[in-house]
Motif scaffolding. Structure first.
Motif, short mmCIF file in Angstrom:
data_model
loop_
_atom_site.label_atom_id
_atom_site.label_comp_id
_atom_site.label_asym_id
_atom_site.label_seq_id
_atom_site.Cartn_x
_atom_site.Cartn_y
_atom_site.Cartn_z
N ASN A 112 -52.20 65.94 -28.91
CA ASN A 112 -52.71 64.72 -29.53
C ASN A 112 -54.08 65.03 -30.10
O ASN A 112 -55.05 65.16 -29.36
CB ASN A 112 -52.81 63.60 -28.49
CG ASN A 112 -53.28 62.29 -29.09
OD1 ASN A 112 -53.50 62.19 -30.30
ND2 ASN A 112 -53.45 61.28 -28.26
N PRO A 113 -54.19 65.14 -31.42
CA PRO A 113 -55.49 65.52 -32.01
C PRO A 113 -56.59 64.50 -31.76
O PRO A 113 -57.77 64.82 -31.87
CB PRO A 113 -55.18 65.65 -33.51
CG PRO A 113 -53.92 64.87 -33.72
CD PRO A 113 -53.15 64.99 -32.45
N ASP A 114 -56.22 63.25 -31.42
CA ASP A 114 -57.23 62.23 -31.16
C ASP A 114 -57.89 62.39 -29.79
O ASP A 114 -58.95 61.82 -29.53
CB ASP A 114 -56.60 60.83 -31.23
CG ASP A 114 -56.49 60.34 -32.67
OD1 ASP A 114 -56.82 61.13 -33.57
OD2 ASP A 114 -56.08 59.20 -32.88
N THR A 115 -57.24 63.12 -28.90
CA THR A 115 -57.77 63.32 -27.55
C THR A 115 -57.75 64.81 -27.23
O THR A 115 -56.87 65.27 -26.51
CB THR A 115 -56.95 62.54 -26.50
OG1 THR A 115 -55.57 62.93 -26.60
CG2 THR A 115 -57.05 61.05 -26.73
N PRO A 116 -58.68 65.57 -27.76
CA PRO A 116 -58.67 67.03 -27.54
C PRO A 116 -58.58 67.37 -26.06
O PRO A 116 -59.32 66.83 -25.24
CB PRO A 116 -60.01 67.47 -28.14
CG PRO A 116 -60.33 66.41 -29.15
CD PRO A 116 -59.82 65.13 -28.56
N GLY A 117 -57.66 68.26 -25.75
CA GLY A 117 -57.48 68.69 -24.37
C GLY A 117 -56.52 67.84 -23.58
O GLY A 117 -56.14 68.23 -22.46
N LEU A 118 -56.13 66.69 -24.10
CA LEU A 118 -55.16 65.83 -23.42
C LEU A 118 -53.93 65.65 -24.31
O LEU A 118 -54.05 65.14 -25.43
CB LEU A 118 -55.77 64.46 -23.09
CG LEU A 118 -56.98 64.44 -22.15
CD1 LEU A 118 -57.41 62.99 -21.90
CD2 LEU A 118 -56.67 65.15 -20.85
N PRO A 119 -52.75 66.03 -23.85
CA PRO A 119 -51.54 65.87 -24.66
C PRO A 119 -51.18 64.40 -24.84
O PRO A 119 -51.73 63.50 -24.21
CB PRO A 119 -50.47 66.60 -23.82
CG PRO A 119 -51.21 67.38 -22.79
CD PRO A 119 -52.49 66.68 -22.56
#
Length: 616
Positions: free
Chosen positions: A101-108
């Motif tokens: 999820n590009p909106d939440t780097p590091g969180l899928p």
């Protein structure tokens, strides 16, 4: 529906009831007792005419439903058990097949932040540093982690909202437990973990990384490890699920058994994995889940509020990391992290999700497409529509009545029984719920041992009642729309426990001992097929049982638009072998009336039916 019209999904997890819920408090109270259960995709396209706006997709990916797996700072600091690779590294997420999820780097996608205040919590209200904030962020999962699909073809990727994900939940949890244990036991690893978690200063400008805080952190970590190892032991099975499958009922039931009975909860292997169901049209169904175990019932209003779906979804969250603490007595309900507001809003948003349209510009169509579709529609109407109702892809209103194929009937499904059988038979000690009225406020008291469906219903009812403080008027036991089955107590020395349960499930009559047929809208986007994901493509499903692949590879998102399913031969990412001979993995069933695909025109008819099903 615009984002402004649907701000009811609160990304911070706060409970803000909207004005269009004039009856919300009463409805939730009724839900508790009538049945206590919903593109910002980077390079992937999301233009499959599913109607959701980018804002709705964002909240689907990021809003909390009350799931709490571990503190967010811990998750970001945690390393893999066998090295220093971050647990949430892009490489590890890809190995598990969760979507970025590009909106939440590091969180899928679907790995979300929960900020439930400590006063609503039980065991996750832990502290690991002095002056810790009231609503410390935790990492959990929401629906989209498992119910977002993606396929690729010709260098293009297509994101499918509400589709079947490929996430390997079983390996996620085994990797997590191993990482937590190693962090607890390895001084060097704990040192790196503590430095990352306790970085910075508190509100009074004092360093967080102190001996006292390290001691608190070590104690909190040990508590989380004990919790996770206990649940892991209850769910333990030698069967490997692979990608895109989960024994959700097994995990939910074992979580309930653990929170009500603790160390007295008996291990019950979660050994009946099924494919993640696709979610479009879900609000139109009279019952949901593969075995039709959970009913829907919407109350009218500006935004219809489904009193049964709330309970169903609450049960799902309890199984996927909700903090809930049943207790003796019931007048104050059970404290929990359930985000009732977001659960209701998720379900409403799903009511506006269309099945994905076949992307002809990417996959193409047959040269004689129109004639094949016409012929295929005639075949489907004659041979398939009696079970699979014909529903226009754009129809989001027509009620859908389940057509059940029961094990004890003249037309049994002939496929693997264990998902439905386990849901019907599993029982556990009642623990702290012993003596609680079976319908939460009234009814026969729960005995020493009860069906886990009853314990789950009571737990859900108590958790919802605690949140709303409403007087519950209907039976929480109708959570599953089925009475508790009678238990056979006579000894069966000649049968194993598994054989005894199989005998029960094949001989007793119940409306949940079987599997339901549903409209096949968007079926092209939901491989592999059958409830347990045991057939890789639609073409293989239309073959006689003996000709279906006995083993096939899973893991790659590469799509086969001709056979309609994932490419299941050697391909990058296909690193798990699905073996249909293993218990729970049977690919039998869904056979066809004599003559449909026989004779010189049989293969042609098979391809015509497939071409038609691409249009559904």
């Amino acid at each position: 529906m615009s984002f402004k019209e649907h701000r009811s999904l609160d990304l911070r997890g706060e409970h803000r009831m909207r004005a269009f819920y004039p009856f919300a408090a009463v409805a939730v109270a009724a839900a508790v007792l009538s049945s206590c259960t919903t593109d910002q995709s980077g390079p992937a396209r999301s233009d499959l005419d599913q109607l959701w706006t980018p804002e709705q997709i964002k909240v689907w990916y990021e809003a909390s439903q009350g799931s709490r797996l571990l503190p967010l700072s811990w998750a970001r600091a945690l390393e893999m058990a066998d090295g220093t690779e971050p647990f949430l590294s892009a490489a590890h997420v890809e190995r598990l097949r969760y979507l970025p999820n590009p909106d939440t780097p590091g969180l899928p996608v679907g790995f979300v932040v929960d900020r439930t205040p400590s006063k609503q919590l039980s065991w996750t209200a832990m502290t690991w540093r002095a002056n810790q904030p009231e609503a410390e962020p935790w990492l959990g999962l929401n629906c989209s982690a498992c119910h977002t699909g993606e396929v690729s073809y010709g260098g293009k990727s297509l994101r499918i909202q509400g589709g079947q994900g490929l996430g390997d939940f079983q390996t996620l949890m085994s990797d997590l437990r191993a990482a937590l244990v190693r962090t607890r036991d390895d001084p060097a690893k704990f040192d790196r973990f503590a430095k990352a978690v306790l970085t910075g200063k508190d509100a009074e400008r004092r360093p967080l990384d102190t001996p006292e805080n390290r001691d608190r952190l070590g104690q909190a970590l040990a508590k989380l490890v004990d919790h996770e190892l206990a649940l892991g032991q209850l769910n333990q099975t030698d069967l490997k699920y692979g990608y895109g499958r989960l024994d959700a009922f097994g995990h939910i039931y074992n979580k309930v058994a653990y929170v009500v009975a603790g160390k007295d909860a008996p291990p019950q292997p979660s050994d009946a994995p099924v494919s993640y169901p696709f979610l479009w049209n879900v609000t139109q169904h009279d019952v949901v889940q593969w075995n039709g175990i959970a009913p829907n019932k919407a109350l009218p209003g500006v935004q219809p509020f489904d009193i049964l779906a709330l309970g169903r979804n609450a049960g799902e969250v309890i199984g996927v990391f909700a903090d809930v603490q049943p207790r003796a007595g019931y007048l104050k309900g059970y404290r929990s992290s359930l985000n009732v507001h977001n659960l209701s809003a998720f379900e409403q948003q799903l009511g506006g999700l269309r099945p994905p349209a076949w992307p002809a510009d990417v996959f193409g169509v047959a040269p004689n497409h129109d004639q094949m579709v016409s012929n295929g529609r005639a075949i489907f109407t004659q041979h398939c529509s009696s079970c699979h109702a014909m529903l226009d892809r754009t129809d989001l209103k027509t009620p859908i009545v389940a057509k059940m194929s029961l094990f004890k009937s003249d037309d049994p499904p002939k496929t693997d029984i264990w998902m439905a059988c386990n849901a019907y038979t599993k029982a556990a000690p009642s623990g702290v719920l012993k003596g609680t009225p079976g319908k939460f406020f009234f009814g026969d008291p729960l005995e020493d041992e009860e069906q886990l469906s009853s314990l789950l219903a009571t737990t859900v009812a108590g958790a919802l009642y605690d949140q709303k403080g409403a007087i519950v008027r209907t039976a929480a036991a109708s959570f599953f729309g089925v009475n508790r089955p009678a238990r056979i107590t006579a000894p069966t020395a000649t049968l194993t426990e598994k054989q005894r349960l199989e005998q029960r499930c094949l001989t007793e009559a119940s409306n949940i001992l079987g599997y339901k047929a549903r409209p096949l809208t968007g079926i092209w986007a939901t491989p592999p097929y059958l409830h347990n994901g045991s057939v890789p493509t639609l073409y293989d499903l239309l073959l006689p049982e003996a000709q279906r692949p006995k083993t096939f590879l899973v893991g790659a998102r590469a799509y086969d638009p001709k056979k309609v399913g994932y490419v299941y031969t050697q391909a990058p990412g296909n690193d798990f072998t699905f073996d249909t001979k293993l218990p729970g993995n049977s690919n039998t069933g869904h056979t066809y009336a004599s003559g449909i695909f026989e004779g010189p025109d049989g293969e042609t008819r098979r391809w015509e039916l497939i071409e038609y099903m691409k249009t559904l």
